[in-house]
Scaffold this active site. Structure first.
Site, PDB file in Angstrom:
ATOM      1  N   ASP A  68     -73.609  22.391  90.486  1.00 29.00           N
ATOM      2  CA  ASP A  68     -73.252  21.713  89.249  1.00 29.00           C
ATOM      3  C   ASP A  68     -74.239  20.561  89.007  1.00 29.00           C
ATOM      4  OD1 ASP A  68     -70.428  19.760  88.001  1.00 29.00           O
ATOM      5  OD2 ASP A  68     -71.813  21.093  86.947  1.00 29.00           O
ATOM      6  N   ASN A  69     -74.334  20.106  87.768  1.00 28.86           N
ATOM      7  CA  ASN A  69     -75.049  18.870  87.410  1.00 28.86           C
ATOM      8  C   ASN A  69     -76.548  18.880  87.687  1.00 28.86           C
ATOM      9  OD1 ASN A  69     -72.212  17.708  88.984  1.00 28.86           O
ATOM     10  ND2 ASN A  69     -72.470  17.462  86.778  1.00 28.86           N
TER      11      ASN A  69
ATOM     12  N   LYS B 281     -75.813  14.357  94.111  1.00 28.92           N
ATOM     13  CA  LYS B 281     -77.080  15.036  93.798  1.00 28.92           C
ATOM     14  C   LYS B 281     -78.112  14.850  94.894  1.00 28.92           C
ATOM     15  CE  LYS B 281     -78.043  11.091  90.768  1.00 28.92           C
ATOM     16  NZ  LYS B 281     -79.140  10.407  91.460  1.00 28.92           N
TER      17      LYS B 281
ATOM     18  N   ASP C 251     -71.196  20.362  94.466  1.00 29.10           N
ATOM     19  CA  ASP C 251     -70.714  19.477  93.395  1.00 29.10           C
ATOM     20  C   ASP C 251     -70.353  18.121  93.976  1.00 29.10           C
ATOM     21  OD1 ASP C 251     -67.886  19.502  91.068  1.00 29.10           O
ATOM     22  OD2 ASP C 251     -69.951  18.783  90.803  1.00 29.10           O
TER      23      ASP C 251
ATOM     24  N   GLU D 111     -69.344  17.977  81.422  1.00 28.76           N
ATOM     25  CA  GLU D 111     -67.911  18.155  81.150  1.00 28.76           C
ATOM     26  C   GLU D 111     -67.409  17.207  80.054  1.00 28.76           C
ATOM     27  OE1 GLU D 111     -69.240  17.901  84.164  1.00 28.76           O
ATOM     28  OE2 GLU D 111     -68.530  16.168  85.246  1.00 28.76           O
TER      29      GLU D 111
HETATM   30  O1  LIG Z   1     -71.257  12.352  91.318  1.00 25.11           O
HETATM   31  C1  LIG Z   1     -70.906  13.458  90.852  1.00 25.11           C
HETATM   32  N1  LIG Z   1     -70.496  14.447  91.691  1.00 25.11           N
HETATM   33  C2  LIG Z   1     -70.114  15.669  91.211  1.00 25.11           C
HETATM   34  N2  LIG Z   1     -70.097  15.976  89.911  1.00 25.11           N
HETATM   35  C3  LIG Z   1     -70.472  15.010  89.005  1.00 25.11           C
HETATM   36  C4  LIG Z   1     -70.422  15.308  87.619  1.00 25.11           C
HETATM   37  O2  LIG Z   1     -69.990  16.564  87.258  1.00 25.11           O
HETATM   38  C5  LIG Z   1     -70.810  14.364  86.675  1.00 25.11           C
HETATM   39  C6  LIG Z   1     -71.241  13.096  87.099  1.00 25.11           C
HETATM   40  C7  LIG Z   1     -71.640  12.094  86.084  1.00 25.11           C
HETATM   41  C8  LIG Z   1     -72.376  12.506  84.970  1.00 25.11           C
HETATM   42  C9  LIG Z   1     -72.729  11.573  84.001  1.00 25.11           C
HETATM   43  C10 LIG Z   1     -72.358  10.237  84.142  1.00 25.11           C
HETATM   44  F1  LIG Z   1     -72.677   9.348  83.192  1.00 25.11           F
HETATM   45  C11 LIG Z   1     -71.631   9.827  85.245  1.00 25.11           C
HETATM   46  C12 LIG Z   1     -71.266  10.759  86.225  1.00 25.11           C
HETATM   47  C13 LIG Z   1     -71.273  12.773  88.458  1.00 25.11           C
HETATM   48  C14 LIG Z   1     -70.900  13.724  89.414  1.00 25.11           C
HETATM   49 MG   LIG Z   2     -70.011  17.958  88.913  1.00 26.14          MG
END
Ligand SMILES: O=c1[nH]cnc2c(O)cc(-c3ccc(F)cc3)cc12
Ligand SMILES: [Mg+2]
Length: 214
Positions: free
Chosen positions: A169-170, A144, A141, A199
């Site tokens: 995740d993601n 990416k 997590d 989330e």
């Molecule tokens: O960079 C991330 N690391 C870990 N988890 C993430 C996560 O759950 C969501 C996002 C994220 C998703 C959409 C957005 F518009 C901007 C950031 C980034 C990370």
């Molecule tokens: Mg995440």
């Protein structure tokens, strides 16, 4: 001077969550990030999927890549069997400093070891540093673009054994296409996608669970 989002999350935890109560810390962060300001915690919906995998695997040795404010570290630690250990890795010192305090407030610091620095530097040192043979469960997590290189590095460093499980995740949002292609295409993994949402939003996202076959 302005506070940072992680500092505001910590302030919310200290003012609203019950000290020593991991569940109240998790619920407080979810409430704040759903209604006040979004933050990149795995969140309540995907968190339930993560919980079910942690409870099924009952890991003695677990690794989390990407601590952020400590939300998932607290969530996971509250489910770990006795004398199990979660090692969580964060390269951003501001995030790490907040996460340490969130983990302490939740009262799970005896189950969580937080290490600071880049995953690529730490992964080759982990066996020696922590006297472990392999991880039963790894939660990816962090970033990416690091999912695939770090997975290959964990394989090369012998940190995965037959049956070790990777939970990422993601995999849809922001997305980790090269990682997905690898674990879904490789004969060394048995992969399964759990459809969910980013989330605190209605945007599609999901969690990929991959069993290492050795
Ligand atoms: O960079 C991330 N690391 C870990 N988890 C993430 C996560 O759950 C969501 C996002 C994220 C998703 C959409 C957005 F518009 C901007 C950031 C980034 C990370
Ligand atoms: Mg995440």
């Amino acid at each position: 001077y302005g506070s940072t989002r992680p500092e505001r999350i910590l302030a919310e935890v200290k003012s609203k969550a019950t000290r020593g109560d991991a569940r109240s810390v998790v619920d407080t962060i979810d409430q704040y990030c759903r209604h006040q300001e979004w933050a990149m915690n795995v969140g309540d919906e995907k968190g339930t999927i993560l919980d079910s995998i942690v409870c099924e695997v009952k890991p003695r040795a677990m690794l989390e890549l990407g601590t952020y404010c400590g939300y998932s570290a607290v969530r996971i630690a509250s489910l770990l069997p006795p004398n199990s250990r979660l090692i969580t890795m964060e390269f951003n010192p501001v995030f790490a400093a907040i996460a340490r305090q969130v983990i302490a407030w939740a009262g799970v610091e005896d189950k969580v070891v937080l290490i600071e620095g880049p995953s690529g530097d730490w992964i080759p040192k982990m066996k020696k540093e922590f006297g472990l043979t392999s991880f039963d469960l790894v939660f990816l997590d962090h970033w990416k673009d690091c999912y695939l290189p770090d997975t290959k590095l964990m394989e090369e460093c012998g940190l995965l054994r037959t049956g070790s499980i990777l939970v990422a995740d993601n995999v849809i949002c922001p997305g980790a296409p090269d990682y997905l292609e690898y674990v879904r295409g490789s004969p060394r993994y048995e992969s399964k996608y759990f459809r969910s949402h980013l989330e605190y939003t209605r945007v599609e996202d999901g969690i990929e669970k991959s069993v290492f076959l050795g």
